[in-house]
Each structure stands twice: as structure tokens, then as C-alpha cells.
Scaffold this active site. Structure first.
Site, PDB file in Angstrom:
ATOM      1  N   HIS A  64      20.150  10.564  -9.487  1.00  0.00           N
ATOM      2  CA  HIS A  64      19.696   9.189  -9.703  1.00  0.00           C
ATOM      3  C   HIS A  64      18.179   9.081  -9.663  1.00  0.00           C
ATOM      4  CE1 HIS A  64      23.521   6.990  -9.609  1.00  0.00           C
ATOM      5  NE2 HIS A  64      23.914   7.970  -8.826  1.00  0.00           N
ATOM      6  N   PRO A  65      17.618   8.239 -10.565  1.00  0.00           N
ATOM      7  CA  PRO A  65      16.175   7.987 -10.463  1.00  0.00           C
ATOM      8  C   PRO A  65      15.937   7.046  -9.285  1.00  0.00           C
ATOM      9  CG  PRO A  65      17.111   6.507 -12.075  1.00  0.00           C
ATOM     10  CD  PRO A  65      18.250   7.381 -11.580  1.00  0.00           C
ATOM     11  N   GLU A  76      21.692  -0.400 -16.003  1.00  0.00           N
ATOM     12  CA  GLU A  76      22.086  -0.903 -14.682  1.00  0.00           C
ATOM     13  C   GLU A  76      20.906  -1.525 -13.936  1.00  0.00           C
ATOM     14  OE1 GLU A  76      25.481   2.568 -14.469  1.00  0.00           O
ATOM     15  OE2 GLU A  76      23.636   2.789 -13.327  1.00  0.00           O
ATOM     16  N   PHE A 133      17.220   6.305  -2.259  1.00  0.00           N
ATOM     17  CA  PHE A 133      17.946   5.067  -1.915  1.00  0.00           C
ATOM     18  C   PHE A 133      18.884   4.732  -3.055  1.00  0.00           C
ATOM     19  CE2 PHE A 133      18.120   0.326  -2.271  1.00  0.00           C
ATOM     20  CZ  PHE A 133      18.882   0.099  -1.134  1.00  0.00           C
ATOM     21  N   ILE A 164      21.858   2.351  -4.670  1.00  0.00           N
ATOM     22  CA  ILE A 164      22.505   1.050  -4.636  1.00  0.00           C
ATOM     23  C   ILE A 164      23.050   0.767  -6.032  1.00  0.00           C
ATOM     24  CG2 ILE A 164      20.375  -0.225  -5.194  1.00  0.00           C
ATOM     25  CD1 ILE A 164      21.360  -2.409  -3.205  1.00  0.00           C
ATOM     26  N   ALA A 193      22.918  -1.196  -8.708  1.00  0.00           N
ATOM     27  CA  ALA A 193      21.864  -2.173  -9.016  1.00  0.00           C
ATOM     28  C   ALA A 193      22.302  -3.218 -10.036  1.00  0.00           C
ATOM     29  CB  ALA A 193      20.625  -1.441  -9.532  1.00  0.00           C
TER      30      ALA A 193
END
Lengths: 173, 173
Positions: free
Chosen positions: A59-60, A83, A114, A116, A118
Site C-alpha cells: 500500500h502507498p 479509493e 498506516f 485504512i 479510505a
């Protein structure tokens, strides 16, 4: 009708090679619901903690709109951008700066990005959630991140099925 | 009286370099109790999941009495042998064989060595516990392994303090 996918399709949903392999083995699925149910079982019960870390690393950083080499596949890079579209549309320069600083603090403490789901969330909501989760114990946060990853995976499985259904209804005509 | 230790002393108690660094920074301690309390805080709240995995990888497989390159320090290799002495004394050839097979299954599923505070436990008890824990979800087992690591760390901190106290009472005379 059955939906057959390849390993690379599942890797675009979740960047763990073990997850993708297990899903390809369990494929084809009769429905999206069946695929989601299999994915939850593989993700929470079958793959190990190294697989979770590998998926997280695909993930970025939230709020980072520059092209990343982190992505498992070009499809996941494109989906990730979609997203985060609400977050990016609602972000001011100072929110992005603060997000970037808190992301760095988070990674320093927990050793992974982190994570989430989004989709539909503003940058302010994401920043608040980051600050809210930061005091967590590392093992608790690891578990929460895995649950967020599963939410992302479910959204992406839905996109995968919807693209397959579109192709199928076109070729059936 | 205060007990000052170096990073390598703490690395012999727990094979995570982050843990050892944090403990060296928090040192000296006025008592063993104070050191254990600091160690629990560092281990459960400060170091990340990568540190847990590094510490786990510093343990030999239970029942494996051959010298290992896994150990963080020569001291930890010696302590580990002592901690497993009951298990090794009570082991028959077939128990060791079964332990070895279950250890391999465990590692295959969870991606790290089966970790248990072996001190005073027979090989039969350890094997039963391994089979009992095997069905756990990977994240649950990761948490249990970290708690077992903390028990090992506490026993080793006690050894560290006791060796320092002996040296100190000798030199004080």
C-alpha cells in the site's frame, strides 16, 4: 455462472502472494459472496503474519499521490488511487503536510504503513483516525490494520467480479 | 545499589536489538522488579512486530539439542540449554521425533518457531501444548508467543541480576 480468476487478479485485491495463491486454488467461485467468505477465511485463519506484512507493504502512504513502486500490480495502483479520491479531493496543503508527518510517526512506531479503508473518507477523517489509533499497542494495531486490509480486499473483489460480469454479459450477447 | 547492564546483556535475555537498545537506555535499574517492569513496557508497548519476529528467530526449536546459529549471544545459547534441560531429560526418541514433526508443522503454519517458556516442563507437556495451540488463528498465536517470550525474558533477567549480585558481593568483600 462461475467466476474464475488468476493469482494476479487476487494479488491486485491483496498484496500477499500466499493469499493470492490460496484464493486461486479455491477459485472458481459461484458468486462474490462466496469469494468474500473464502477470502476472509484465508486472510484471518490461513496466512501467517509475514503475509500480513507483505500485503501492508503493497500500500502507498495515505495522501501520497505520487506513483509508487510499492504496488503489487498496476491494477492495485489504479484502484488505490480511486479509493483515495475523496481524501485527495478534500485535502488542503496543510492537511496533507500533517498527514505526511503523522504517517511517518506511525511507521516509526509500528514498522508498517498506516492502513485504512479510505474509500469515501475525507482527509480530515483519515487524519483523525490516524491520531486516534496511534496510541494503540503494536499488536492491537497490527490486528486493526489487518481488518482494514480485509475491507479494502472486499471492495476490490467486488470490482473484480463486476468487471468480469461486464465482460461476460458483453460476450454473451 | 544499582544494576547497570549493557545492550548485549539484554540481547541475551531477548533477541530483539530494539528491545536491548531500549533496555540499555532505561538502565541502570535499582532492582530486578524495576527491570522486569521496564522490560514488560518495552516489549508489549514500545517495540514493533518486526522486533517480536526477530526475538522469536533467536530461539532454537524446542527439543533440538544441536548447537544453533540462531542464538543472539553465547549466553542465550547456554541459558536456552538450561531452560530445556527438563524437556530433554524426560524425552524419549519417539517424543523427540514427534516434537520435531509438530515443530515443522507449526513453523509451516505460523512462519516462526514454536515458542514456550520450557523451564521445568517435560517434553510430553510441551508437545501437548504445541498440539493445543496449533489450531489457533495466526494473530492469536503471535500474541501468545510474545507472552511466552516475556516469561523467558523475565527468567533470564533474574539470572542476569543474580550473576551481577554475586560478582558484586564478591568484589565488595
Amino acid at each position: 455462472m462461475e467466476f474464475g480468476f488468476e493469482e494476479k487478479d487476487f494479488l491486485a485485491c491483496c498484496g500477499s502472494t500466499k493469499f493470492a495463491k490460496e484464493m486461486a486454488l479455491a477459485s472458481p467461485f459461484a458468486s462474490l459472496e462466496e469469494a468474500v467468505s473464502a477470502a476472509r477465511d484465508v486472510w484471518f485463519n490461513k496466512v501467517d503474519v509475514h503475509a500480513w506484512l507483505q500485503a501492508f507493504s503493497a500500500h502507498p502512504q495515505i495522501g501520497d499521490s505520487t506513483p509508487s513502486s510499492h504496488h503489487a500490480t498496476p491494477t492495485s495502483a489504479q484502484w488505490s488511487k480511486g479509493e483515495q479520491s475523496t481524501a485527495l479531493a478534500t485535502a488542503t496543503g496543510s492537511t496533507l503536510q500533517e498527514l505526511s508527518e503523522w504517517n511517518a510517526r506511525y511507521r516509526q512506531k509500528f514498522g508498517f504503513v498506516f492502513l485504512i479503508c479510505a474509500s469515501g473518507r475525507s482527509s480530515g477523517e483519515i487524519l483523525a483516525e490516524l491520531k486516534n489509533r496511534y496510541p494503540n499497542r503494536p499488536i492491537a494495531e497490527f490486528d486493526i490494520a489487518a481488518q482494514e486490509q480485509m475491507k479494502v480486499t472486499e471492495l476490490r473483489l467486488a470490482k473484480l467480479f463486476s468487471s468480469k460480469a461486464n465482460v461476460s454479459s458483453t460476450t454473451d450477447q
